[in-house]
Design a protein around this motif. Structure first.
Motif, PDB file in Angstrom:
ATOM      1  N   GLY A  22      36.134  39.973  24.090  1.00 18.87           N
ATOM      2  CA  GLY A  22      35.401  40.650  23.018  1.00 18.87           C
ATOM      3  C   GLY A  22      36.151  41.844  22.456  1.00 18.87           C
ATOM      4  N   ILE A  23      36.665  42.681  23.344  1.00 15.78           N
ATOM      5  CA  ILE A  23      37.410  43.858  22.891  1.00 15.78           C
ATOM      6  C   ILE A  23      38.666  43.435  22.142  1.00 15.78           C
ATOM      7  CG2 ILE A  23      38.734  45.868  23.676  1.00 15.78           C
ATOM      8  CD1 ILE A  23      36.688  46.086  25.990  1.00 15.78           C
ATOM      9  N   GLY A  24      39.348  42.401  22.665  1.00 15.38           N
ATOM     10  CA  GLY A  24      40.546  41.897  21.990  1.00 15.38           C
ATOM     11  C   GLY A  24      40.231  41.384  20.598  1.00 15.38           C
ATOM     12  N   ALA A  25      39.107  40.642  20.477  1.00 14.09           N
ATOM     13  CA  ALA A  25      38.721  40.106  19.168  1.00 14.09           C
ATOM     14  C   ALA A  25      38.380  41.225  18.186  1.00 14.09           C
ATOM     15  CB  ALA A  25      37.531  39.159  19.331  1.00 14.09           C
ATOM     16  N   LEU A  26      37.698  42.268  18.670  1.00 12.49           N
ATOM     17  CA  LEU A  26      37.330  43.381  17.784  1.00 12.49           C
ATOM     18  C   LEU A  26      38.548  44.183  17.350  1.00 12.49           C
ATOM     19  CD1 LEU A  26      34.013  44.621  19.443  1.00 12.49           C
ATOM     20  CD2 LEU A  26      34.282  43.301  17.336  1.00 12.49           C
ATOM     21  N   ILE A  27      39.500  44.382  18.259  1.00 16.32           N
ATOM     22  CA  ILE A  27      40.743  45.078  17.896  1.00 16.32           C
ATOM     23  C   ILE A  27      41.495  44.280  16.841  1.00 16.32           C
ATOM     24  CG2 ILE A  27      43.022  45.774  18.740  1.00 16.32           C
ATOM     25  CD1 ILE A  27      41.666  46.499  21.402  1.00 16.32           C
ATOM     26  N   TRP A  28      41.586  42.978  17.054  1.00 16.19           N
ATOM     27  CA  TRP A  28      42.238  42.096  16.078  1.00 16.19           C
ATOM     28  C   TRP A  28      41.500  42.155  14.738  1.00 16.19           C
ATOM     29  CZ3 TRP A  28      43.159  36.115  17.077  1.00 16.19           C
ATOM     30  CH2 TRP A  28      43.972  35.600  16.055  1.00 16.19           C
ATOM     31  N   PHE A  29      40.159  42.159  14.804  1.00 11.56           N
ATOM     32  CA  PHE A  29      39.350  42.238  13.583  1.00 11.56           C
ATOM     33  C   PHE A  29      39.662  43.513  12.804  1.00 11.56           C
ATOM     34  CE2 PHE A  29      35.527  43.931  11.520  1.00 11.56           C
ATOM     35  CZ  PHE A  29      35.202  42.897  10.656  1.00 11.56           C
ATOM     36  N   VAL A  30      39.689  44.660  13.507  1.00  5.87           N
ATOM     37  CA  VAL A  30      39.956  45.943  12.845  1.00  5.87           C
ATOM     38  C   VAL A  30      41.347  45.946  12.231  1.00  5.87           C
ATOM     39  CG1 VAL A  30      40.307  48.400  13.237  1.00  5.87           C
ATOM     40  CG2 VAL A  30      38.329  47.249  14.261  1.00  5.87           C
ATOM     41  N   ARG A  31      42.340  45.489  12.983  1.00  5.85           N
ATOM     42  CA  ARG A  31      43.720  45.471  12.467  1.00  5.85           C
ATOM     43  C   ARG A  31      43.840  44.558  11.255  1.00  5.85           C
ATOM     44  NH1 ARG A  31      47.744  47.362  15.917  1.00  5.85           N
ATOM     45  NH2 ARG A  31      49.227  45.855  15.088  1.00  5.85           N
ATOM     46  N   ARG A  32      43.129  43.450  11.292  1.00  4.72           N
ATOM     47  CA  ARG A  32      43.191  42.523  10.159  1.00  4.72           C
ATOM     48  C   ARG A  32      42.529  43.126   8.921  1.00  4.72           C
ATOM     49  NH1 ARG A  32      44.629  37.475   9.144  1.00  4.72           N
ATOM     50  NH2 ARG A  32      43.494  36.246   7.601  1.00  4.72           N
ATOM     51  N   GLN A  33      41.413  43.855   9.118  1.00  5.97           N
ATOM     52  CA  GLN A  33      40.742  44.463   7.963  1.00  5.97           C
ATOM     53  C   GLN A  33      41.640  45.489   7.267  1.00  5.97           C
ATOM     54  OE1 GLN A  33      37.831  42.769   7.302  1.00  5.97           O
ATOM     55  NE2 GLN A  33      38.701  41.836   9.144  1.00  5.97           N
ATOM     56  N   LEU A  34      42.478  46.158   8.047  1.00  7.42           N
ATOM     57  CA  LEU A  34      43.381  47.170   7.483  1.00  7.42           C
ATOM     58  C   LEU A  34      44.490  46.553   6.638  1.00  7.42           C
ATOM     59  CD1 LEU A  34      43.669  49.529  10.581  1.00  7.42           C
ATOM     60  CD2 LEU A  34      42.521  50.050   8.422  1.00  7.42           C
ATOM     61  N   THR A  35      44.743  45.250   6.828  1.00  9.38           N
ATOM     62  CA  THR A  35      45.833  44.603   6.085  1.00  9.38           C
ATOM     63  C   THR A  35      45.339  43.746   4.925  1.00  9.38           C
ATOM     64  OG1 THR A  35      45.831  42.675   7.572  1.00  9.38           O
ATOM     65  CG2 THR A  35      47.250  44.534   8.175  1.00  9.38           C
ATOM     66  N   LEU A  36      44.039  43.402   4.926  1.00  9.19           N
ATOM     67  CA  LEU A  36      43.517  42.527   3.874  1.00  9.19           C
ATOM     68  C   LEU A  36      43.260  43.314   2.589  1.00  9.19           C
ATOM     69  CD1 LEU A  36      40.887  40.391   5.853  1.00  9.19           C
ATOM     70  CD2 LEU A  36      43.083  39.612   4.958  1.00  9.19           C
ATOM     71  N   PRO A  37      43.594  42.749   1.413  1.00 13.26           N
ATOM     72  CA  PRO A  37      43.287  43.433   0.156  1.00 13.26           C
ATOM     73  C   PRO A  37      41.778  43.503  -0.109  1.00 13.26           C
ATOM     74  CG  PRO A  37      44.199  41.227  -0.241  1.00 13.26           C
ATOM     75  CD  PRO A  37      44.349  41.490   1.219  1.00 13.26           C
ATOM     76  N   SER A  38      41.021  42.509   0.402  1.00 13.42           N
ATOM     77  CA  SER A  38      39.557  42.503   0.253  1.00 13.42           C
ATOM     78  C   SER A  38      38.931  42.261   1.626  1.00 13.42           C
ATOM     79  CB  SER A  38      39.122  41.404  -0.725  1.00 13.42           C
ATOM     80  OG  SER A  38      39.701  41.589  -1.992  1.00 13.42           O
ATOM     81  N   PRO A  39      38.851  43.300   2.456  1.00 12.46           N
ATOM     82  CA  PRO A  39      38.365  43.111   3.829  1.00 12.46           C
ATOM     83  C   PRO A  39      36.865  42.826   3.877  1.00 12.46           C
ATOM     84  CG  PRO A  39      38.662  45.441   3.368  1.00 12.46           C
ATOM     85  CD  PRO A  39      39.202  44.705   2.176  1.00 12.46           C
ATOM     86  N   LEU A  40      36.429  42.188   4.969  1.00 14.37           N
ATOM     87  CA  LEU A  40      34.999  42.006   5.197  1.00 14.37           C
ATOM     88  C   LEU A  40      34.323  43.355   5.363  1.00 14.37           C
ATOM     89  CD1 LEU A  40      35.361  38.931   5.529  1.00 14.37           C
ATOM     90  CD2 LEU A  40      33.970  39.079   7.590  1.00 14.37           C
ATOM     91  N   LEU A  41      34.999  44.274   6.021  1.00 16.55           N
ATOM     92  CA  LEU A  41      34.471  45.611   6.264  1.00 16.55           C
ATOM     93  C   LEU A  41      35.595  46.621   6.091  1.00 16.55           C
ATOM     94  CD1 LEU A  41      32.265  47.581   7.313  1.00 16.55           C
ATOM     95  CD2 LEU A  41      33.130  47.123   9.612  1.00 16.55           C
ATOM     96  N   ASP A  42      35.363  47.626   5.263  1.00 23.19           N
ATOM     97  CA  ASP A  42      36.350  48.691   5.088  1.00 23.19           C
ATOM     98  C   ASP A  42      36.239  49.636   6.286  1.00 23.19           C
ATOM     99  OD1 ASP A  42      38.112  50.613   4.306  1.00 23.19           O
ATOM    100  OD2 ASP A  42      37.060  51.180   2.466  1.00 23.19           O
ATOM    101  N   VAL A  43      37.049  49.401   7.300  1.00 18.10           N
ATOM    102  CA  VAL A  43      36.945  50.176   8.539  1.00 18.10           C
ATOM    103  C   VAL A  43      37.374  51.629   8.343  1.00 18.10           C
ATOM    104  CG1 VAL A  43      37.196  48.182  10.041  1.00 18.10           C
ATOM    105  CG2 VAL A  43      39.238  49.411   9.290  1.00 18.10           C
TER     106      VAL A  43
END
Length: 512
Positions: A244-265
């Motif tokens: 779970g923690i690994g997936a959330l870390i990956w999720f946050v890192r991915r949001q920082l690289t996407l031009p249109s993220p699911l969530l602006d972290v």
């Protein structure tokens, strides 16, 4: 008057906006009610489906787990395809899956049905708050609207036992789900006619990998917390935590690289935003855990009927509604941090009062404690939702709403899981009278409902001794959970005082 001013005035005073709000309140009230309505039905469901203690906890909290895991994704989807469309689709699905819940024939089927209801609920919740952000552009009107919405969300947790109590007095436990059908039908009819469609005009693609990471991360972490609280650190719970923690870390890192993220972290860099989310989560953690286990305490320890237990919990709803309506005014005249901190303290006081409850505690004392808890939840939850919602442009309202809703649902799930695990852990260690057969002893240790059923099958004196011991153990667990919950809420009140320093609610209208 300039064209911009004219447009703003027309937008702010959009006709039918309060009737549209009524439809949104119907949706949020029903989803919130469904999170706690099972509290009163638990003894009946236990007798019919015979779930184990662990299965019973899953039936109680898998609904909130799934909602928490999908809210961010669904909020972002609503921004993309249209919040009205997502809301109405979710309403139809919610009604259909409610039938599956009502006619579940095994614990496993019930868990799956509750999970599917969570999927449908996740399409409803972020859309309601996001539509409020786009219907009400005057901040003072929006505060009132958010207050009404927040009152419904907070009060729903307390109204659930009343609705459930009435239905259980007259029908079987599945009726607590079938009540969803007419309400959802009304919501769809009103929503089609009155709700305006809104979406992000430039949303970008919906990233499916992020959706999966969000779901896996949230559900795995909450599952790990629940398992560790009940059984201690083990291989399965540790693996779930790491995943779970690994997936959330990956999720946050991915949001920082996407031009249109699911969530602006990057929103969490804002101290006020982060403080509001934390207060949001822990307010509901305390209130939902209190209501879920108090329902069982009132029935199985004090021996009250379902309807009587539900009515005793009604003051929490009254407090939440009144506070929700006044929260915006108080936050502007006093301060955001003062209002939220006071609300958190009030919920903490209500939880602390649980440590004093006994089999003989009267209705007046119970009602006063619950009123204080509901009052605090209404203040804290409404103001934090307003802070979260007003911190982003209206085009991103779905994603911001999803953060608030995720905190709400995660708080509800953790409240049941953590406080429930404390209750269960203390309860299972109770001393069974020596002459009770091993099979009955095992059933009694599994849950208080199991103890009541086992006691009925024993000779009267033996059964009475077993049930008395089980009730004392459940009360002890409830007292410990109340003490832990109150300590968490008092600490959060102090944290909110510092994190929300300088935070203000908007006072000037948006320009649409």
């Amino acid at each position: 008057m300039t064209g911009t001013a004219q447009l703003t005035k027309e937008t702010v005073r959009a006709p039918g906006r309060w009737l549209a709000l009524a439809a949104l309140v119907l949706a949020v009230l029903l989803v919130a009610v469904d999170a706690t309505v099972l509290g009163l039905a638990t003894p009946y469901l236990s007798e019919d489906l015979k779930p184990s203690g662990t299965q019973l906890l899953w039936i109680g909290d898998v609904y909130s787990f799934v909602i928490a895991g999908l809210l961010i994704s669904m909020g972002s989807l609503g921004d993309r395809i249209g919040r009205k469309k997502l809301l109405l689709t979710g309403a139809v699905a919610f009604g259909a899956v409610s039938v599956l819940n009502a006619y579940a024939t095994s614990p496993e089927m019930m868990i799956v049905a509750r999970a599917l209801l969570g999927v449908a609920g996740a399409t409803l919740m972020p859309s309601t708050l996001a539509l409020i952000r786009n219907i009400f552009h005057d901040p003072k009107e929006r505060s009132i609207a958010v207050g009404i919405w927040g009152a419904a969300a907070s009060a729903g947790a307390a109204v659930g036992p009343v609705v459930g109590g009435f239905l259980l007095e007259h029908f079987w436990w599945g009726s607590v789900f079938l009540i969803n059908l007419p309400v959802m039908a009304v919501l769809v009819v009103i929503g089609i006619k009155l709700l305006p469609e809104s979406r992000n005009p430039n949303p970008g693609p919906w990233d499916l990998l992020s959706v999966g990471l969000s779901l896996i991360g949230m559900v795995s972490v909450v599952y790990a917390v629940k398992e560790m609280a009940v059984h201690g650190i083990g291989t399965g719970s540790s693996a779930a935590a790491v995943a779970g923690i690994g997936a959330l870390i990956w999720f946050v890192r991915r949001q920082l690289t996407l031009p249109s993220p699911l969530l602006d972290v990057r929103l969490f860099h804002n101290r006020g935003f982060s403080g509001a989310v934390l207060a949001d989560l822990l307010t509901i953690l305390g209130l939902s855990g209190l209501v879920f286990f108090l329902s069982q305490f009132l029935q199985l320890v004090q021996g009250r009927s379902p309807l009587e237990a539900g009515l005793i919990e009604l003051p929490a709803a009254i407090g939440a509604v009144g506070a929700g309506l006044l929260a915006g005014l108080l936050a502007r005249r006093w301060s955001v941090r003062g209002t939220v901190s006071f609300g958190l303290l009030a919920v903490g006081v209500a939880l602390a009062a649980c440590t004093l409850l006994t089999e003989d505690t009267g209705v007046l004392a119970l009602g006063l404690a619950l009123f204080i808890g509901g009052l605090g939840a209404g203040l804290a939850f409404t103001v934090t939702a307003d802070v979260i919602l007003s911190s982003v442009p209206k085009e991103q309202a779905g994603a911001a709403s999803a953060v608030s809703e995720t905190a709400y649902e995660l708080g509800a799930a953790l409240g049941i899981a953590l406080l429930g695990s404390i209750v269960t852990g203390v309860y299972r260690g109770f001393t069974v009278p020596e002459d009770v057969p091993a099979g009955a002893a095992d059933a009694a240790r599994d849950s208080l409902g199991g103890a009541a059923e086992a006691a009925h099958a024993l000779p009267q004196e033996q059964g009475a001794a077993l049930l008395a011991s089980a009730r004392d153990a459940f009360a002890d667990g409830f007292h410990v959970a109340g003490a832990v919950g109150s300590a968490v809420l008092f600490a959060t009140a102090i944290a909110a005082w510092f994190l929300l320093r300088g935070q203000r609610l908007e006072s000037s209208p948006d320009h649409a």
